[in-house]
Design a protein around this motif. Structure first.
Motif, PDB file in Angstrom:
ATOM      1  N   GLY A  45       8.013  26.162  40.286  1.00 30.55           N
ATOM      2  CA  GLY A  45       7.498  25.089  39.450  1.00 30.55           C
ATOM      3  C   GLY A  45       8.141  23.773  39.810  1.00 30.55           C
ATOM      4  N   LEU A  88       5.439  27.876  36.793  1.00 29.24           N
ATOM      5  CA  LEU A  88       5.322  27.073  35.582  1.00 29.24           C
ATOM      6  C   LEU A  88       4.784  25.694  35.944  1.00 29.24           C
ATOM      7  CD1 LEU A  88       8.701  27.834  33.734  1.00 29.24           C
ATOM      8  CD2 LEU A  88       6.424  28.493  32.950  1.00 29.24           C
ATOM      9  N   VAL A 143      14.989  31.621  40.251  1.00 31.52           N
ATOM     10  CA  VAL A 143      14.328  30.325  40.080  1.00 31.52           C
ATOM     11  C   VAL A 143      14.578  29.520  41.341  1.00 31.52           C
ATOM     12  CG1 VAL A 143      14.592  28.104  38.919  1.00 31.52           C
ATOM     13  CG2 VAL A 143      14.303  30.180  37.567  1.00 31.52           C
ATOM     14  N   LYS A 200      12.417  25.548  34.133  1.00 34.37           N
ATOM     15  CA  LYS A 200      12.742  26.857  34.720  1.00 34.37           C
ATOM     16  C   LYS A 200      14.159  27.301  34.346  1.00 34.37           C
ATOM     17  CE  LYS A 200      11.896  25.373  38.874  1.00 34.37           C
ATOM     18  NZ  LYS A 200      11.569  23.990  38.460  1.00 34.37           N
ATOM     19  N   SER A 201      15.113  26.379  34.434  1.00 35.39           N
ATOM     20  CA  SER A 201      16.485  26.732  34.047  1.00 35.39           C
ATOM     21  C   SER A 201      16.570  26.993  32.549  1.00 35.39           C
ATOM     22  CB  SER A 201      17.450  25.607  34.446  1.00 35.39           C
ATOM     23  OG  SER A 201      17.493  25.454  35.851  1.00 35.39           O
ATOM     24  N   LEU A 231      10.468  32.607  40.192  1.00 31.23           N
ATOM     25  CA  LEU A 231       9.746  31.672  39.328  1.00 31.23           C
ATOM     26  C   LEU A 231       9.776  30.296  39.972  1.00 31.23           C
ATOM     27  CD1 LEU A 231       8.261  31.413  36.593  1.00 31.23           C
ATOM     28  CD2 LEU A 231      10.465  30.769  35.583  1.00 31.23           C
ATOM     29  N   ASP A 271      19.742  30.953  39.605  1.00 32.01           N
ATOM     30  CA  ASP A 271      19.195  29.614  39.370  1.00 32.01           C
ATOM     31  C   ASP A 271      19.334  28.753  40.624  1.00 32.01           C
ATOM     32  OD1 ASP A 271      18.094  27.419  38.199  1.00 32.01           O
ATOM     33  OD2 ASP A 271      19.696  27.076  36.745  1.00 32.01           O
TER      34      ASP A 271
END
Length: 363
Positions: free
Chosen positions: A37, A214, A197, A43-44, A35, A165
């Motif tokens: 962005g 995102l 992420v 995102k987190s 993911l 993450d």
């Protein structure tokens, strides 16, 4: 095999500030997804919402038939055991050795004997390249080793889903590549579902099976990696190229006046920065020799070939180019520039190829 995660209409706010809205995507079981962005797009927060640490206002997050958003605390506690989480900085206990850090979830959530715990911990430390380092403290090792120790801890309960993450945070490009290889190798060995992420362009282009992004409080795209890597969506192209030229600004989104001023500046010869060449689809990172074949990669290939005729032409070409001649015969595809034959179904840009919408989910 890892669990499938189905997310439908997920919306999260803090007070009056909407973080993202109506996010829908499916993490295919056993595959590696990423993911992307800009900073500050939530995102987190999305990862924390997936495991119930934050409660979304609307939507569903379904894992093995359990909706994380609406289930009871008891059911949530049990479902969380399916997840392993690698936090940005490893989140290790500074006063504990690596052995005790990795053993912590086993001691908290199981009734295993210390003999069994020792066997499992040493196995996970060996899997993440930390054999022999079990007596060291987090302050005595490098950032890359702390990340690997955090991954070892995330693996001790044999999770079906692993959330990562920003694994490149605080790491140099070489160590980032090593930990990327580790994700691929772990996925090959345990067949877990991964969601990473990241801001790292190289990781995003070479590691995952699926990519999402995102921006402006929405999911711009989510689907097979080839779709985003060949996308003409301005925000996707700008992010993957790391350039100033595009809709992303210092405060997430630029207004029309700033875009016009910058465009004039670039046309006058000012360099827009970023990576010089991110065109095309680079080869995907493969498991280290000696590591089992990634079953998730095989399932992904079968899944993508079933929906190939619905993908944009550039993505179709990239997917077919990645197939061996034997695979092209097996799937019944024939590369002919931007025309693709799938069984009896032939598509071309001039015919009925479905172009991915600017926002939404694919596949």
């Amino acid at each position: 095999m890892g669990a499938e995660v189905v997310i439908e209409g997920l919306t999260k706010s803090f007070g009056r500030q909407n973080i993202w809205r109506d996010v829908s995507l499916t993490l295919p079981p056993g595959e590696v997804s990423a993911l992307l962005g800009p900073s500050g797009t939530g995102k987190s927060v999305f990862l924390k919402s997936m495991i119930g640490l934050l409660k979304p206002e609307r939507g569903r997050c379904v894992v093995n038939g359990v909706d994380i958003v609406t289930c009871s605390e008891r059911k949530l506690y049990e479902t969380r055991k399916l997840f392993g989480v690698l936090f940005q900085d490893g989140a290790l206990f500074g006063s504990m050795t690596l052995f005790d850090n990795v053993a912590f979830p086993l001691r908290e959530h199981t009734k295993k004997s210390e003999t069994e715990i020792r066997r499992i911990v040493l196995e996970k430390l060996d899997l993440t390249g930390l054999a022999g380092a079990e007596k060291k403290l987090p302050g005595e090792i490098s950032g890359g080793m702390r990340k690997r120790a955090g991954l070892a801890r995330a693996l001790v309960l044999d999770p079906e889903i692993i959330l990562v993450d920003e694994p490149d945070s605080g790491l140099d490009p070489v160590r980032t590549t090593y930990i990327s290889q580790l994700f691929i190798d772990v996925n090959a060995q345990i067949d877990a579902t991964f969601l990473i992420v990241t801001h790292n362009i190289n990781l995003a282009r070479t590691v995952p099976d699926n990519l999402g992004m995102l921006f402006r409080k929405e999911l711009v795209m989510f689907g097979p990696r080839e779709v985003l890597l060949t996308s003409e969506e301005p925000v996707v192209k700008q992010f993957l190229g790391g350039r100033m030229d595009g809709p992303i600004g210092m405060s997430e989104e630029k207004d029309s006046a700033q875009i016009a001023a910058e465009r004039a500046m670039f046309e006058a010869g000012h360099h827009a920065g970023g990576v010089e060449d991110v065109t095309g689809i680079p080869a995907q990172m493969q498991p280290t020799p000696g590591v089992p074949t990634r079953q998730g990669a095989i399932r992904r290939k079968d899944r993508v070939m079933k929906i190939l005729h619905t993908l944009p032409p550039a993505a179709q070409e990239g997917i077919i180019a990645s197939l061996t001649p034997e695979e092209q015969r097996r799937y019944g595809v024939t590369p002919r520039r931007s025309v693709v034959t799938v069984g009896r179904h032939t598509t071309s840009p001039a015919e009925d190829t479905a172009i991915l919408p600017a926002r939404g989910e694919l596949g």
